[in-house]
Motif scaffolding. Structure first.
Motif, PDB file in Angstrom:
ATOM      1  N   HIS A 405      -5.629  28.182  27.575  1.00  0.00           N
ATOM      2  CA  HIS A 405      -5.383  29.324  28.474  1.00  0.00           C
ATOM      3  C   HIS A 405      -5.501  30.672  27.758  1.00  0.00           C
ATOM      4  CE1 HIS A 405      -4.148  26.802  31.824  1.00  0.00           C
ATOM      5  NE2 HIS A 405      -3.373  26.107  31.006  1.00  0.00           N
ATOM      6  N   ALA A 408      -6.547  33.578  29.903  1.00  0.00           N
ATOM      7  CA  ALA A 408      -5.481  33.995  30.819  1.00  0.00           C
ATOM      8  C   ALA A 408      -4.405  34.788  30.082  1.00  0.00           C
ATOM      9  CB  ALA A 408      -4.863  32.770  31.500  1.00  0.00           C
ATOM     10  N   PHE A 412      -3.439  38.703  30.795  1.00  0.00           N
ATOM     11  CA  PHE A 412      -2.096  39.209  31.079  1.00  0.00           C
ATOM     12  C   PHE A 412      -1.760  40.405  30.196  1.00  0.00           C
ATOM     13  CE2 PHE A 412       2.467  39.288  30.149  1.00  0.00           C
ATOM     14  CZ  PHE A 412       2.989  39.388  31.431  1.00  0.00           C
ATOM     15  N   HIS A 429       3.647  37.340  37.500  1.00  0.00           N
ATOM     16  CA  HIS A 429       2.441  36.979  36.755  1.00  0.00           C
ATOM     17  C   HIS A 429       2.815  36.200  35.492  1.00  0.00           C
ATOM     18  CE1 HIS A 429      -1.780  38.506  35.326  1.00  0.00           C
ATOM     19  NE2 HIS A 429      -1.606  37.231  35.067  1.00  0.00           N
ATOM     20  N   LEU A 433       1.856  32.283  34.429  1.00  0.00           N
ATOM     21  CA  LEU A 433       1.165  32.007  33.171  1.00  0.00           C
ATOM     22  C   LEU A 433       1.950  31.031  32.311  1.00  0.00           C
ATOM     23  CD1 LEU A 433      -1.061  32.565  31.077  1.00  0.00           C
ATOM     24  CD2 LEU A 433       0.231  34.584  30.358  1.00  0.00           C
TER      25      LEU A 433
END
Length: 444
Positions: A405, A408, A412, A429, A433
C-alpha cells in the motif's frame, strides 16, 4: 486618590514638564549615540536633522553614565553629529482593535496597505505572559487543514509548535496552507525578514481574500532595520494577545523565528555584547522564552503559536533550533529529501512530535496514528534492503503492508498546496488506510 486620577495626573505632569533636547554625538555602525536626553531602555527617541531628515524614531538599546545608545527604526542618511534628538518618554505603542482584521501592517504596527489610519486602542508592545497557574490546559484540538499534521502531529488549542527546515524546503508554503485551513477564529501572521517579492504573493495568492478577511499581517522585510524586524515579532504577538484577551482562539504564525534571533544578534553585537555560540550574544537566548511564553492559553482565550525555524545548513541541532525546540510544545521537521522528490508537504512525520497529542486525541485516534507511524518506520529501516532486492517477503508484516500500500500511504501524506482538508475527513481517511495496512500485514 483613584488610580485613574493618578495616571491622568502623571500624564499631565509629564506633558507640562520642559522638554530637554539632546544631541547626536556619534553614529557607529548601526548605533546612534546621543547626549543630553533623559531616556530609559526601550524608550523611543526622535532623531531630527537640520539637513532635511524628518523625525526618524529610534529605540534605546543601551545606556552609559553620560550617553544613550539607540538604534533607528528607519533610514538615517543625512544625520550629523549635533543634530537634535527629542525624547518621547515612552516605548513603542500600537493601535489594536477589530478594525485590524484584513489589514497589512509594517514592523512597528503602522498601515502598509494604503488603507485608512487605525483607530483602535493604543497599547504598548510589551506585555506580561499569563501566569502559569492561571492558564487553561491544552485539551482541545485545533484543525490546521493539513492531513499529515492533523492526524500524525496533532496540534492543540493553545499549543506552540515549531516548523523546522532549511531554506527552500517549503516552510512558507506550509504556513499558507495552515492559514487557509485553520479552525481558529482569528489569524495573525508575522513575516519577519522575508523577501519583499514574496509578501504580495503570500497575501494575495497564498492567503487569498477570504483568508485575509480574518487575518492580520505584520511585515518587516529583510531590508528593514534590525530593530524594526525584531519589533515586528512583538507587534504581532501583542495583536494576538489583544484578541485572546477578548476570549477568542487565535492562531499566531511567525516566519521566521530565526530571523527574529538574527535581528537581536545584530542589536546585541552593535551594543557591545560579547558573541557566544555561533556569534549569538546572550541576549538572544534570553529573548526567545520572553517572546514564546507570551503565546499559549490564558485564563480566557488562547493563542496557538506556529513558528518557523530556519535551521542553518540543515543542521537541526544548531543553537537557535535547539533553543526553540526546548521551549516549544512540539516540532514539525521538513525534509529536503522529500522536497527534491516532489513530495509536498515535505513533512517528515517520523521526526516530528506534538507534545500535546495525548491530550487532544482519543485512544482510537492515537492507535491509528501509531499503526501508520510503525509501518513508515519499518519501511524506512528496510529501505536499503528493498532497493537492492535483498528483502524477503514475509520477514516483517509491517514492511509487507508498506510495500502493498505504499502508493496509498504516499497519497495520504501528500496534499496539494491549494487544498485544505477538514480534520474529520483526515481521520476518516487515516482509519481506512490503517484498516488496509492491518489486513495486508495479517495476510503476509
Amino acid at each position: 486618590m483613584s488610580s485613574t486620577l493618578m495616571s491622568r495626573l502623571g500624564t499631565a505632569t509629564r506633558a507640562a514638564a520642559p522638554q530637554r533636547v539632546g544631541r547626536v554625538s556619534a553614529v557607529v555602525g548601526l548605533v546612534v549615540e546621543v547626549v543630553g536626553v533623559d531616556a530609559a531602555v526601550g524608550d523611543l527617541l526622535l532623531l531630527a536633522s537640520t539637513t532635511g531628515l524628518d523625525g526618524v524614531p529610534a529605540e534605546v538599546v543601551g545606556l552609559t553614565a553620560d550617553r544613550v545608545r539607540c538604534m533607528p527604526l528607519g533610514e538615517v542618511e543625512g544625520l550629523r553629529a549635533g543634530d537634535p534628538v527629542f525624547a518621547s518618554g515612552d516605548g513603542l505603542r500600537i493601535r489594536v482593535g477589530p478594525d485590524l482584521l484584513g489589514r497589512v501592517l509594517d514592523g512597528i504596527g503602522q498601515p502598509a496597505d494604503g488603507g485608512p489610519a487605525l483607530s483602535g486602542e493604543l497599547v504598548g508592545v510589551h506585555h506580561r505572559a499569563p501566569q502559569a497557574l492561571l492558564r487553561q490546559r491544552v485539551d482541545a484540538p485545533v484543525t490546521l487543514g493539513v492531513r499529515a499534521l492533523d492526524t500524525l502531529v496533532p496540534a492543540g488549542r493553545g499549543q506552540r509548535l515549531g516548523i523546522f527546515a532549511g531554506s527552500g524546503v517549503g516552510k512558507s508554503s506550509l504556513l499558507s496552507m495552515i492559514a487557509r485551513g485553520t479552525s481558529a477564529s482569528v489569524s495573525v501572521l508575522a513575516l519577519v525578514g522575508e523577501r519583499g517579492r514574496e509578501v504580495r504573493e503570500f497575501v494575495e495568492g497564498d492567503l487569498g481574500e477570504a483568508g485575509l478577511a480574518r487575518s492580520v499581517v505584520v511585515v518587516a522585510t529583510s531590508d528593514a532595520p534590525a530593530v524594526t524586524r525584531l519589533r515586528a515579532a512583538f507587534v504581532a504577538t501583542r495583536i494576538a494577545e489583544w484578541f485572546r484577551d477578548g476570549g477568542l482562539d487565535v492562531l499566531l504564525m511567525m516566519d521566521s523565528l530565526t530571523r527574529v534571533a538574527m535581528a537581536q544578534r545584530e542589536i546585541g553585537l552593535s551594543n557591545g555584547e560579547p558573541p557566544a555560540t555561533r556569534g549569538y550574544p546572550p541576549s538572544t537566548f534570553a529573548l526567545l522564552p520572553k517572546l514564546l511564553e507570551r503565546a499559549g492559553p490564558a485564563e480566557h482565550g488562547t493563542i496557538t503559536g506556529i513558528y518557523t525555524v530556519l535551521v542553518d545548513g540543515d543542521d537541526h541541532n544548531e543553537p537557535i533550533a535547539d533553543a526553540a525546540r526546548s521551549i516549544l510544545d512540539g516540532h514539525v521537521t521538513l525534509s529536503r529529501r522529500l522536497a527534491t522528490a516532489g513530495h509536498f508537504p515535505t513533512i517528515d512525520v517520523l521526526e516530528s512530535v506534538s507534545r500535546v497529542a495525548g491530550a487532544v486525541t482519543t485512544s482510537e485516534q492515537r492507535a491509528a496514528a501509531t499503526v501508520l507511524r510503525r509501518v513508515l518506520a519499518a519501511h524506512r529501516d528496510a529501505r536499503e534492503l528493498i532497493e537492492v532486492g535483498a528483502y524477503a517477503p514475509g520477514a516483517d508484516p509491517d514492511v509487507d503492508a508498506a510495500l502493498v500500500h505504499w502508493d496509498a500511504v504516499n497519497g495520504f501524506l501528500r496534499q496539494p498546496i491549494e487544498e485544505t482538508v477538514p480534520s474529520q475527513t483526515s481521520w476518516s481517511h487515516l482509519n481506512a488506510l490503517v484498516g488496509a495496512l492491518v489486513d495486508a500485514g495479517a495476510r503476509s
